[in-house]
Design a protein around this motif. Structure first.
Motif, short mmCIF file in Angstrom:
data_model
loop_
_atom_site.label_atom_id
_atom_site.label_comp_id
_atom_site.label_asym_id
_atom_site.label_seq_id
_atom_site.Cartn_x
_atom_site.Cartn_y
_atom_site.Cartn_z
N VAL A 86 0.85 -1.20 0.00
CA VAL A 86 0.00 0.00 0.00
C VAL A 86 0.88 1.24 0.00
CG1 VAL A 86 -1.68 1.34 1.32
CG2 VAL A 86 -1.93 -1.14 1.13
N PHE A 87 1.89 1.24 0.86
CA PHE A 87 2.81 2.37 0.94
C PHE A 87 3.56 2.55 -0.39
CE2 PHE A 87 6.94 4.20 2.38
CZ PHE A 87 6.44 5.41 2.86
N GLY A 88 3.98 1.43 -0.98
CA GLY A 88 4.73 1.47 -2.22
C GLY A 88 3.94 2.02 -3.40
N THR A 89 2.65 1.68 -3.47
CA THR A 89 1.82 2.19 -4.58
C THR A 89 1.71 3.70 -4.54
OG1 THR A 89 -0.20 1.85 -3.28
CG2 THR A 89 0.44 0.09 -4.77
N TYR A 90 1.58 4.25 -3.34
CA TYR A 90 1.49 5.71 -3.23
C TYR A 90 2.82 6.38 -3.57
CZ TYR A 90 -3.23 5.58 -1.37
OH TYR A 90 -4.58 5.40 -1.24
N LEU A 91 3.92 5.70 -3.27
CA LEU A 91 5.23 6.22 -3.67
C LEU A 91 5.36 6.25 -5.19
CD1 LEU A 91 7.76 4.56 -1.18
CD2 LEU A 91 7.08 6.96 -1.27
N LEU A 92 4.88 5.18 -5.85
CA LEU A 92 4.96 5.10 -7.31
C LEU A 92 4.15 6.21 -7.97
CD1 LEU A 92 5.78 3.66 -9.93
CD2 LEU A 92 3.75 2.23 -9.68
N LEU A 93 2.97 6.49 -7.41
CA LEU A 93 2.11 7.52 -7.99
C LEU A 93 2.65 8.92 -7.72
CD1 LEU A 93 -1.37 5.99 -7.07
CD2 LEU A 93 -0.28 6.02 -9.32
N ALA A 94 3.48 9.04 -6.70
CA ALA A 94 4.03 10.35 -6.34
C ALA A 94 5.41 10.62 -6.94
CB ALA A 94 4.09 10.49 -4.82
N PHE A 95 6.19 9.54 -7.10
CA PHE A 95 7.56 9.71 -7.59
C PHE A 95 7.87 8.68 -8.67
CE2 PHE A 95 7.45 10.78 -3.04
CZ PHE A 95 7.87 12.09 -3.09
N PRO A 96 8.80 8.98 -9.59
CA PRO A 96 9.21 8.00 -10.60
C PRO A 96 9.97 6.85 -9.96
CG PRO A 96 10.61 9.95 -10.69
CD PRO A 96 9.48 10.27 -9.74
N SER A 97 9.97 5.70 -10.64
CA SER A 97 10.59 4.50 -10.07
C SER A 97 12.06 4.35 -10.44
CB SER A 97 9.83 3.26 -10.55
OG SER A 97 9.82 3.22 -11.95
N GLY A 145 4.92 -2.84 -4.52
CA GLY A 145 3.97 -1.80 -4.90
C GLY A 145 4.61 -0.69 -5.70
N TYR A 146 5.88 -0.42 -5.42
CA TYR A 146 6.56 0.72 -6.05
C TYR A 146 7.11 0.39 -7.43
CZ TYR A 146 9.58 4.84 -6.42
OH TYR A 146 10.19 6.00 -6.83
N PHE A 147 7.79 -0.75 -7.54
CA PHE A 147 8.35 -1.13 -8.83
C PHE A 147 8.06 -2.60 -9.13
CE2 PHE A 147 12.11 -2.55 -11.37
CZ PHE A 147 11.73 -1.94 -12.55
N GLY A 148 8.52 -3.50 -8.28
CA GLY A 148 8.15 -4.91 -8.37
C GLY A 148 8.95 -5.76 -9.32
N GLY A 149 9.87 -5.18 -10.10
CA GLY A 149 10.65 -5.97 -11.04
C GLY A 149 11.46 -7.04 -10.34
N ALA A 150 11.22 -8.33 -10.71
CA ALA A 150 11.96 -9.47 -10.15
C ALA A 150 11.82 -9.59 -8.64
CB ALA A 150 13.43 -9.38 -10.54
N ASN A 151 10.73 -9.09 -8.09
CA ASN A 151 10.55 -9.18 -6.64
C ASN A 151 10.48 -10.62 -6.15
OD1 ASN A 151 8.00 -9.49 -7.87
ND2 ASN A 151 6.94 -8.86 -6.02
N GLY A 152 9.96 -11.52 -7.01
CA GLY A 152 9.85 -12.92 -6.60
C GLY A 152 11.20 -13.56 -6.35
N VAL A 153 12.17 -13.28 -7.20
CA VAL A 153 13.52 -13.84 -7.03
C VAL A 153 14.14 -13.35 -5.73
CG1 VAL A 153 15.83 -13.96 -8.00
CG2 VAL A 153 13.87 -14.03 -9.52
N ILE A 154 14.03 -12.05 -5.50
CA ILE A 154 14.63 -11.45 -4.31
C ILE A 154 13.93 -11.98 -3.04
CG2 ILE A 154 15.10 -9.27 -3.11
CD1 ILE A 154 15.05 -7.94 -5.93
N LEU A 155 12.61 -12.08 -3.09
CA LEU A 155 11.85 -12.58 -1.94
C LEU A 155 12.18 -14.04 -1.67
CD1 LEU A 155 9.69 -12.30 0.23
CD2 LEU A 155 7.95 -12.73 -1.50
N LEU A 156 12.31 -14.84 -2.73
CA LEU A 156 12.64 -16.25 -2.56
C LEU A 156 14.01 -16.43 -1.93
CD1 LEU A 156 11.35 -18.97 -3.12
CD2 LEU A 156 12.34 -18.93 -5.41
#
Length: 246
Positions: A86-97, A145-156
């Motif tokens: 939730v916090f990340g989505t608002y960051l994305l809408l407010a600032f570039p990624s 929420g903010y960017f999400g690129g390859a988040n699955g690999v990092i989380l794993l």
């Protein structure tokens, strides 16, 4: 021509769905496909969030065996990640990624190395403080929420050091965490931004199929091979995101 592009988006969704459910990082396929179909970059990121929900739905439905007895653990992690999303989505809408985009390749290289040297001593979740787990999952959710690129690999990669579970269980838990976080992030995007629904629907249909197939394929691959496959995927994605960012 437009129909051909939609078929390409659908096929890209299947490939991305398999990659995401196996290790994470569907964006290496799905994001460029959306750009090719004519979706502007920031809206491609948002539309991709929505399509990934169906990837995780397919993966979770195919991983009920691995999730048996681990739902409570997965939901606990997911709750912390969702708050961060939730916090990340608002960051994305407010600032570039752009900031996160430049850090992603470094995270991916580290994740790949962690998988290759993964013959670690198992640690128990009782040893890792819950407060630390909450903070890490919050940060991962914020990133999703903010960017999400390859988040699955990092989380794993993080889960294999935070839990005492085997790879298949951790991968299933990862899919629950990412799935719930993506749902919440996408709901916010629907009301606060623009979604390219036509491309998103075709991508989502492909990802649902790919997400369902991924966990089934995992059961027939040795852990050693899995580590190498995921490490190679992580390094490939690091190169891709490095080129995109720099």
């Amino acid at each position: 021509m437009f129909n051909f592009i939609l078929i390409l988006v659908f096929l890209g969704g299947i490939i991305g769905g398999v990659i995401s459910s196996v290790a994470g990082g569907a964006s290496i396929v799905s994001y460029p496909i959306l750009l090719i179909s004519g979706v502007p970059p920031i809206f491609a990121n948002i539309t991709n969030h929505g399509a990934l929900i169906f990837d995780y739905m397919g993966a979770i439905s195919s991983s009920t065996k691995e999730l048996k007895g681990h739902w409570k653990q997965a939901i606990f992690y997911a709750m912390s990640a969702t708050v961060g999303a939730v916090f990340g989505t608002y960051l994305l809408l407010a600032f570039p990624s752009k900031v996160f985009e430049k850090v992603v390749p470094i995270f991916l290289v580290l994740s790949g190395i962690l998988f290759l040297i993964g013959n670690k001593k198992k640690c128990s979740t009782k040893v890792v403080p819950k407060s630390l787990i909450i903070v890490i999952m919050f940060m991962m959710g914020c990133y999703t929420g903010y960017f999400g690129g390859a988040n699955g690999v990092i989380l794993l990669a993080a889960l294999q050091y935070l839990t005492n579970e085997n790879f298949l269980v951790n991968n299933a838990i990862k899919n629950v965490i990412c799935g719930i976080a993506n749902v919440v992030a996408f709901i916010i995007f629907i009301f606060r931004s623009q979604v390219y629904w036509l491309q998103g629907i075709f991508l989502a249909m492909g990802m649902l199929i790919g997400g369902f197939l991924g966990p089934k394929l995992l059961r027939h691959i040795s852990v050693v091979k899995l580590r190498w496959i995921i490490a190679i995927l992580a390094f490939m994605q690091a190169i891709y995101f490095f080129i995109q960012s720099y």
